[in-house]
Design a protein around this motif. Structure first.
Motif, mmCIF file in Angstrom:
data_model
loop_
_atom_site.group_PDB
_atom_site.id
_atom_site.type_symbol
_atom_site.label_atom_id
_atom_site.label_comp_id
_atom_site.label_asym_id
_atom_site.label_seq_id
_atom_site.Cartn_x
_atom_site.Cartn_y
_atom_site.Cartn_z
ATOM 1 N N ASN A 145 4.540 17.244 -14.821
ATOM 2 C CA ASN A 145 5.594 17.753 -15.268
ATOM 3 C C ASN A 145 5.784 17.754 -16.964
ATOM 4 N N ASN A 146 5.582 16.223 -17.382
ATOM 5 C CA ASN A 146 5.736 15.985 -18.872
ATOM 6 C C ASN A 146 4.536 16.707 -19.550
ATOM 7 N N ILE A 147 3.441 16.532 -19.012
ATOM 8 C CA ILE A 147 2.190 17.357 -19.805
ATOM 9 C C ILE A 147 2.402 18.876 -20.024
ATOM 10 N N GLN A 148 3.105 19.523 -19.014
ATOM 11 C CA GLN A 148 3.238 20.870 -18.927
ATOM 12 C C GLN A 148 4.362 21.221 -19.951
ATOM 13 N N SER A 149 5.648 20.516 -20.108
ATOM 14 C CA SER A 149 6.696 20.694 -20.790
ATOM 15 C C SER A 149 6.484 20.370 -22.463
ATOM 16 N N SER A 150 5.584 19.464 -22.638
ATOM 17 C CA SER A 150 5.249 19.107 -23.831
ATOM 18 C C SER A 150 3.941 19.650 -24.437
ATOM 19 N N SER A 151 3.214 20.231 -23.859
ATOM 20 C CA SER A 151 1.705 20.760 -24.344
ATOM 21 C C SER A 151 1.936 22.097 -25.090
ATOM 22 N N PRO A 152 1.419 22.133 -26.354
ATOM 23 C CA PRO A 152 1.297 23.319 -26.913
ATOM 24 C C PRO A 152 0.305 24.444 -26.391
ATOM 25 N N TYR A 153 -0.283 23.905 -25.382
ATOM 26 C CA TYR A 153 -1.333 24.625 -24.633
ATOM 27 C C TYR A 153 -0.871 25.405 -23.348
ATOM 28 N N SER A 154 -1.434 26.570 -23.125
ATOM 29 C CA SER A 154 -0.952 27.104 -21.871
ATOM 30 C C SER A 154 -1.619 26.551 -20.435
ATOM 31 N N PHE A 155 -1.119 26.260 -19.645
ATOM 32 C CA PHE A 155 -1.400 25.725 -18.537
ATOM 33 C C PHE A 155 -1.054 26.638 -17.375
ATOM 34 N N PRO A 156 -1.746 26.562 -16.242
ATOM 35 C CA PRO A 156 -1.424 27.491 -15.084
ATOM 36 C C PRO A 156 -0.013 26.937 -14.581
ATOM 37 N N ARG B 177 0.815 -1.428 0.013
ATOM 38 C CA ARG B 177 0.044 0.128 0.134
ATOM 39 C C ARG B 177 0.827 1.277 -0.176
ATOM 40 N N MET B 178 1.976 1.279 0.828
ATOM 41 C CA MET B 178 2.871 2.430 0.970
ATOM 42 C C MET B 178 3.449 2.595 -0.436
ATOM 43 N N ASN B 179 3.888 1.534 -1.158
ATOM 44 C CA ASN B 179 4.467 1.965 -2.542
ATOM 45 C C ASN B 179 3.416 2.218 -3.503
ATOM 46 N N HIS B 180 2.350 1.824 -3.306
ATOM 47 C CA HIS B 180 1.402 2.138 -4.052
ATOM 48 C C HIS B 180 0.953 3.943 -3.996
ATOM 49 N N TYR B 181 0.819 4.029 -2.862
ATOM 50 C CA TYR B 181 0.660 5.667 -2.510
ATOM 51 C C TYR B 181 1.864 6.452 -2.699
ATOM 52 N N SER B 182 2.964 6.158 -2.515
ATOM 53 C CA SER B 182 4.153 6.928 -2.815
ATOM 54 C C SER B 182 4.488 6.735 -4.394
ATOM 55 N N GLY B 183 4.215 5.945 -4.966
ATOM 56 C CA GLY B 183 4.552 5.657 -6.360
ATOM 57 C C GLY B 183 3.596 6.423 -7.151
ATOM 58 N N GLY B 184 2.190 6.687 -6.599
ATOM 59 C CA GLY B 184 1.246 7.291 -7.261
ATOM 60 C C GLY B 184 1.470 8.737 -7.139
ATOM 61 N N LEU B 185 2.199 9.210 -6.047
ATOM 62 C CA LEU B 185 2.655 10.503 -6.018
ATOM 63 C C LEU B 185 3.775 11.039 -7.088
ATOM 64 N N VAL B 186 4.648 9.951 -7.000
ATOM 65 C CA VAL B 186 5.607 10.201 -8.161
ATOM 66 C C VAL B 186 5.413 10.084 -9.513
ATOM 67 N N ASP B 187 4.569 9.205 -9.848
ATOM 68 C CA ASP B 187 3.747 9.197 -11.129
ATOM 69 C C ASP B 187 3.189 10.605 -11.688
#
Length: 149
Positions: free
Chosen positions: A53-64, A37-47
């Motif tokens: 970060n990947n969406i914001q850096s690769s998107s042509p759209y403006s995100f907050p 469970r702890m790996n699931h929770y911490s892994g979920g936060l990491v993912d």
């Protein structure tokens, strides 16, 4: 300390539902379940953070902007050993333009903590070893590297 405490809580909350000695009730099995469970929770936060970060850096759209002020990560030790200091860090992080905690508020926290000591009524012994876990098992290195270093 967090993982064995959580494992102990799982045991205590579910023990009325299980016959002692039946499958799924050993300390080792509870340790494995807690670690899963702890790996699931911490892994979920990491993912989630990596994906954001990947969406914001690769998107042509403006995100907050997801600035570093959108969340704070504190270690259990930081909070355990200095509750008023941890609370002050939270206030400073999320409300940088507001006045910091007053001396009255700090004294109130200190008084409350003195009157309600962590182990005032004793404490149940628990350790990683009780649940057949090691420090390496609970390192959560990717989470720690991303959020606590």
């Amino acid at each position: 300390e967090v993982v064995p405490s959580l494992a102990k809580l799982f045991v205590m909350f579910t023990s009325p539902d299980f016959i002692p000695g039946s499958e799924g009730t050993s300390a080792k099995e509870w340790g494995e379940e807690t670690l899963k469970r702890m790996n699931h929770y911490s892994g979920g936060l990491v993912d989630f953070t990596r994906d954001q970060n990947n969406i914001q850096s690769s998107s042509p759209y403006s995100f907050p902007s997801r600035s570093s002020t959108s969340r704070i990560d504190l270690s259990f030790a930081d909070v355990r050993w200095d509750v008023p200091g941890a609370i002050e860090k939270i206030y400073e992080h999320f409300y940088p333009d507001e006045p910091h905690l007053s001396n009255v508020a700090k004294r109130a926290f200190k008084t409350y903590l003195e009157q309600n000591e962590r182990e005032k009524h004793g404490n149940q012994r628990r350790s990683l070893e009780d649940f057949h876990l090691s420090k390496d098992d609970v390192a959560f290195s990717e989470y720690n590297e991303m959020f606590l270093n």
